[in-house]
Design a protein around this motif. Sequence first.
Motif, short mmCIF file in Angstrom:
data_model
loop_
_atom_site.label_atom_id
_atom_site.label_comp_id
_atom_site.label_asym_id
_atom_site.label_seq_id
_atom_site.Cartn_x
_atom_site.Cartn_y
_atom_site.Cartn_z
N SER A 108 64.48 42.14 60.01
CA SER A 108 63.98 40.76 60.12
C SER A 108 62.96 40.40 59.04
N ARG A 110 61.52 39.36 55.51
CA ARG A 110 62.12 38.42 54.57
C ARG A 110 61.78 38.79 53.12
N THR A 398 66.64 37.41 54.80
CA THR A 398 66.12 38.57 55.51
C THR A 398 66.79 39.83 54.95
N ARG A 400 68.22 42.17 56.60
CA ARG A 400 69.51 42.41 57.27
C ARG A 400 70.60 41.54 56.67
#
Length: 586
Positions: A108, A110, A398, A400
């Motif tokens: 999560s 950034r 992000t 991910r």
Amino acid sequence: MTSSGADPKVAEQSSSGDHPIAPPLVELEIETHDKGFYDGFSREVTIPAKIIVSLIIMWAIFFPVNAMETLAVANSTIISAFSGWYVYLIAFLVISSAVLVLIPQIGSLRIGAPGEKPEFSRASWFSMLFGAGIGIGMLTFSTGEPLAHFANNPDIIRGTIEARSTEAVRPAYIYTFLHWGFGAWCTYALVGLGIGYVAHRRGLPLTIRSSLAPLFGERMSGLPGHAVDVVAVVATILGVAYTLAFGVEQFVAGLYRIGFGDWLMVAGSDGVLTASTGAIIIALVVLVGASTLSALSGVGRGIKWLSNINMALSFGLLGLFALLGSGLYGLQLMGTATWDYVVNLPVQSLTLFQDDGSEVAGALVDWQLGWTVMYWAWWIAFAPFVGMFIARISRGRTIREYVLGVALVPSLMCFIWMALVGGTAIDLELSGVAGGTIVDAPMADQLFATLALLLEPGTAAIVSGLVVVLLMTYLITSADSAILIVNTINGAGDNEGSRRYHILFWGTALAFVVGSMLILGGIEAIRITMIIGALPFSLVLAAMCASIIKAVVFDLIRQKHGVPTTAEACENWEAEAATPKDLART
């Protein structure tokens, strides 16, 4: 020149000693010249990099016999000795990428300030990812690699299946997808993340050395940082040279196919047609000359314009194979091969063949050195170039989303290309229509040989002409982008200062590296040089992976204790910070 960010004093600050961890490094000084020929450049990086590349060129041109003998020795000793390092390093990078995605708190974070929106839409971002590092390889290897493994792969070497049989297709695609899948794109993803995270979140310069600041701090401002950037520049030149060499050979083969003259190709001692010396020189003058002019024109008018042409022609060619080629067979291959790839990925990624003195073991080792180790070195050498580009376009995403996007989307595009285009070629061979004319052709000519069988002569000539145009635009774009990225590294992450003459130097250097090595010893000479040149950067890459893991873990700790993690937040933190001496900046 320094990056933007908080005052250097923040490096020693933590609010009155109340926090167990200091804020991150948000300023990294990289000295650049402020006038003359090297205006805006770090001479400590630019000059050594130019000297090293120039020495490689002069060695190949003036001492060709010694060069070939040395490369032959290197191929049998140095490369073999480090084959395990390449194999296990790439496996480590894939595992590290998975960890970054699967841990929710890390995923999560950034690449930029918290809450910052991505600079580009998802569609535009995916489109640019497609163009990064794929183009030339897709045209050369979409038929070349599946056909090569269809004729020879470890299972065939062991004698468990027959070459060029139906049973050889599935293992052929396992190895094809292994080489063009997560191994390549996780390498690019981690380099891009290492650079982008500290550049967009912490305000450090957008260059290779900045990615190691979480490990080594302000020491990357000096000699260690210069060495890292020099290694990155040399690796980039050699990696791009290897890519251009394949493209040049296929470009010449395409011109020969559409009737530009028999002089373009000459028969070797084995009777196989290869590009003539004159054709190589002319092709390089045209292609690298055009890429240099494109680089001089700037990103907006050069790379963007060519990238749009590349995208349209690429999908047009892919659509042709889907509709007129073996589309259904290709889709079946895609599904089966993707499943086989995912299931076998752990074993295939960690397999290292050993030579026990038997003929089969020796052949397996040679196969792995010629394919897997070559690819891992290629992707590592190409990573500074592609990683810098991906870092530039990924601000605001992000971790991910970034890792999944960079690892999955280009991999799937590669798989689709290999399945539809390569599947059509294999289907023509299995059905007997090709009769060996595709699989026995030089790799540079296999795509054109497939089109010649698939289409009517007139239509095949037109489509082959379009492929030549597509090759030309991809070659120009790749060389153009590489030159600009090299200048960015030499310029400590900035695009300002005097660039024109340096663009001319790197364009000329690329042409000479490709030309001298191709004429000296063909693709093999560039392959060996590239694998050796990638070795120093592989050490940097391993450190980059450790550095980004440390950076994100420490930022999670900072968040837990209310310590700022971005350059902007550190500016506000400075006003309230004290200066305990026992906290080291990371």
